[in-house]
Design a protein around this motif. Sequence first.
Motif, PDB file in Angstrom:
ATOM      1  N   SER A 106       8.746   2.402   7.566  1.00  0.00           N
ATOM      2  CA  SER A 106       7.439   1.734   7.799  1.00  0.00           C
ATOM      3  C   SER A 106       6.349   2.217   6.632  1.00  0.00           C
ATOM      4  N   VAL A 107       6.405   3.619   6.605  1.00  0.00           N
ATOM      5  CA  VAL A 107       5.478   4.371   6.037  1.00  0.00           C
ATOM      6  C   VAL A 107       5.584   3.836   4.490  1.00  0.00           C
ATOM      7  N   PHE A 108       6.767   3.772   3.771  1.00  0.00           N
ATOM      8  CA  PHE A 108       7.071   3.491   2.550  1.00  0.00           C
ATOM      9  C   PHE A 108       6.964   1.863   2.426  1.00  0.00           C
ATOM     10  N   ARG A 109       7.048   1.175   3.230  1.00  0.00           N
ATOM     11  CA  ARG A 109       7.230  -0.144   3.262  1.00  0.00           C
ATOM     12  C   ARG A 109       5.658  -0.742   3.053  1.00  0.00           C
ATOM     13  N   LEU A 110       4.763   0.033   3.546  1.00  0.00           N
ATOM     14  CA  LEU A 110       3.352  -0.001   3.498  1.00  0.00           C
ATOM     15  C   LEU A 110       2.975   0.536   1.997  1.00  0.00           C
ATOM     16  N   LEU A 111       3.378   1.556   1.545  1.00  0.00           N
ATOM     17  CA  LEU A 111       2.873   2.008   0.174  1.00  0.00           C
ATOM     18  C   LEU A 111       3.622   0.941  -0.883  1.00  0.00           C
ATOM     19  N   ARG A 112       4.671   0.331  -0.799  1.00  0.00           N
ATOM     20  CA  ARG A 112       5.286  -0.454  -1.649  1.00  0.00           C
ATOM     21  C   ARG A 112       4.346  -1.623  -1.630  1.00  0.00           C
ATOM     22  N   ALA A 113       3.973  -2.214  -0.567  1.00  0.00           N
ATOM     23  CA  ALA A 113       3.092  -3.537  -0.424  1.00  0.00           C
ATOM     24  C   ALA A 113       1.999  -3.384  -1.177  1.00  0.00           C
ATOM     25  N   PHE A 114       1.364  -1.939  -0.895  1.00  0.00           N
ATOM     26  CA  PHE A 114       0.071  -1.511  -1.463  1.00  0.00           C
ATOM     27  C   PHE A 114       0.151  -1.496  -2.952  1.00  0.00           C
ATOM     28  N   GLN A 115       1.252  -0.962  -3.537  1.00  0.00           N
ATOM     29  CA  GLN A 115       1.641  -0.715  -5.077  1.00  0.00           C
ATOM     30  C   GLN A 115       1.569  -2.091  -5.592  1.00  0.00           C
ATOM     31  N   ASP A 116       2.412  -3.085  -4.802  1.00  0.00           N
ATOM     32  CA  ASP A 116       2.429  -4.268  -5.309  1.00  0.00           C
ATOM     33  C   ASP A 116       1.123  -5.170  -5.482  1.00  0.00           C
ATOM     34  N   SER A 117       0.355  -4.929  -4.637  1.00  0.00           N
ATOM     35  CA  SER A 117      -1.271  -5.424  -4.299  1.00  0.00           C
ATOM     36  C   SER A 117      -2.113  -4.684  -5.629  1.00  0.00           C
ATOM     37  N   TYR A 118      -2.030  -3.384  -5.751  1.00  0.00           N
ATOM     38  CA  TYR A 118      -2.751  -2.726  -6.444  1.00  0.00           C
ATOM     39  C   TYR A 118      -2.022  -1.923  -7.714  1.00  0.00           C
ATOM     40  N   PRO A 119      -1.191  -2.788  -8.489  1.00  0.00           N
ATOM     41  CA  PRO A 119      -0.569  -2.031  -9.511  1.00  0.00           C
ATOM     42  C   PRO A 119      -1.190  -1.113 -10.171  1.00  0.00           C
ATOM     43  N   ASP A 120      -2.656  -1.162 -10.550  1.00  0.00           N
ATOM     44  CA  ASP A 120      -3.345  -0.153 -11.295  1.00  0.00           C
ATOM     45  C   ASP A 120      -3.662   1.055 -10.644  1.00  0.00           C
ATOM     46  N   MET A 121      -3.400   1.089  -9.238  1.00  0.00           N
ATOM     47  CA  MET A 121      -3.949   2.259  -8.723  1.00  0.00           C
ATOM     48  C   MET A 121      -2.466   3.375  -8.540  1.00  0.00           C
ATOM     49  N   VAL A 122      -2.995   4.443  -9.027  1.00  0.00           N
ATOM     50  CA  VAL A 122      -1.910   5.654  -9.075  1.00  0.00           C
ATOM     51  C   VAL A 122      -2.025   6.543  -7.814  1.00  0.00           C
ATOM     52  N   MET A 123      -0.995   6.403  -7.194  1.00  0.00           N
ATOM     53  CA  MET A 123      -0.704   7.127  -5.830  1.00  0.00           C
ATOM     54  C   MET A 123      -0.207   8.553  -5.845  1.00  0.00           C
ATOM     55  N   ASN A 124      -1.035   9.443  -5.681  1.00  0.00           N
ATOM     56  CA  ASN A 124      -0.581  10.926  -5.800  1.00  0.00           C
ATOM     57  C   ASN A 124      -0.343  11.489  -4.383  1.00  0.00           C
ATOM     58  N   THR A 125       1.349  11.742  -4.156  1.00  0.00           N
ATOM     59  CA  THR A 125       1.595  12.131  -2.731  1.00  0.00           C
ATOM     60  C   THR A 125       2.010  13.369  -2.770  1.00  0.00           C
ATOM     61  N   ARG A 126       1.974  14.009  -1.490  1.00  0.00           N
ATOM     62  CA  ARG A 126       2.203  15.342  -1.258  1.00  0.00           C
ATOM     63  C   ARG A 126       2.622  15.419   0.015  1.00  0.00           C
ATOM     64  N   GLU A 127       3.880  16.221   0.362  1.00  0.00           N
ATOM     65  CA  GLU A 127       4.273  16.293   1.617  1.00  0.00           C
ATOM     66  C   GLU A 127       3.948  17.780   2.055  1.00  0.00           C
ATOM     67  N   GLN A 128       3.317  18.045   3.405  1.00  0.00           N
ATOM     68  CA  GLN A 128       2.909  19.097   4.090  1.00  0.00           C
ATOM     69  C   GLN A 128       3.373  19.419   5.502  1.00  0.00           C
ATOM     70  N   ASN A 129       2.762  20.525   6.106  1.00  0.00           N
ATOM     71  CA  ASN A 129       3.019  20.585   7.561  1.00  0.00           C
ATOM     72  C   ASN A 129       1.457  20.084   8.064  1.00  0.00           C
ATOM     73  N   MET A 130       1.286  19.910   9.257  1.00  0.00           N
ATOM     74  CA  MET A 130       0.279  19.257   9.914  1.00  0.00           C
ATOM     75  C   MET A 130      -0.840  19.685   9.454  1.00  0.00           C
ATOM     76  N   ALA A 131      -1.037  21.357   9.922  1.00  0.00           N
ATOM     77  CA  ALA A 131      -2.132  22.070   9.692  1.00  0.00           C
ATOM     78  C   ALA A 131      -2.859  22.091   8.221  1.00  0.00           C
ATOM     79  N   SER A 132      -1.970  22.082   7.394  1.00  0.00           N
ATOM     80  CA  SER A 132      -2.158  21.896   5.845  1.00  0.00           C
ATOM     81  C   SER A 132      -2.954  20.410   5.842  1.00  0.00           C
TER      82      SER A 132
END
Length: 306
Positions: A106-132
């Motif tokens: 569901s997380v990536f379905r949301l991001l896919r829908a967001f990218q489709d709606s706003y194709p000029d928006m660049v999404m920078n992503t990172r994976e971290q533990n909760m504290a960071s």
Amino acid sequence: MELRHLRYFVAVARTHSFTRAAEMLGISQPPLSQQILRLEREIGLPLLKRLTRSVELTEAGEAFYHDACQILELSGLALEKAKGIARGISGQLSLGFASSVAFHASVFRLLRAFQDSYPDMVMNTREQNMASLMHDLQEGVLDAAFVRLPCESSKTFNLKVIASEKMLAVLPPGHRLAEEGTLSLKQLAKEPMVLFPREVSPSLYEMIISACLRAGFQPRNGQQAPQIASAIGMVASGFGFTLVPESLVCIRHPGVTFHPIDDAVLNSDIALAWRRHDRSPAVLHLVAMLSGRSQEVPSPASQASP
């Protein structure tokens, strides 16, 4: 020199006529001629040859024309870029993921829908533990984050739940309970438990320990796993059992079995977190995409009695 002077000059250069350029610009011819003369005086050399029925560019005017066109194009692009960022339809959006959240579709379905709606928006992503993740969100390094609840520090942010999922017991290959369906934690009381470090997700860690205590036992700590997801690999190698969110069923190891737990409290939510009072249009667009199919988590302040 102003941008309008460049626009006036380019219009005259393209039409080869003060009259047609004035009509195109929607101004009268005398002020246009005066502005071009002022531009030439500022530069210190003629840009146009005034002929009887037309206008031609001088050699300097030819070079100036090409540069003026580029300047006007860049200024237009800069203006549109600024407007796009202000409206949240372009620019950059920094997003963080709790390590185990990345396995939920569901997380990536949301991001896919967001990218489709706003194709000029660049999404920078990172994976971290909760504290960071919580630290970087608080400090403004991240615009928003997909977090796993419960999480004590998340109470300082706005939250919208995206999905809820049960915790499952993961048993190693050949385990005596492998053929069972739903298990109780009591059945695993004497088994070593593979658990992630508390700092990875403190509240989830405490929830698991509390569930074991409710079941009447202190969990036997087996080998520690660096992350929630990596605990499954350690179970597959025979280090013990573990408890993971059900979305991690997608991590398949030969012989490992997943089992629901009869403890109704052992549930975990995935939520989008963002800073309170953050008026970033891009973040608000992302939040708006959740409306109608997500549950808002009230802040402690909103729960207080008036």
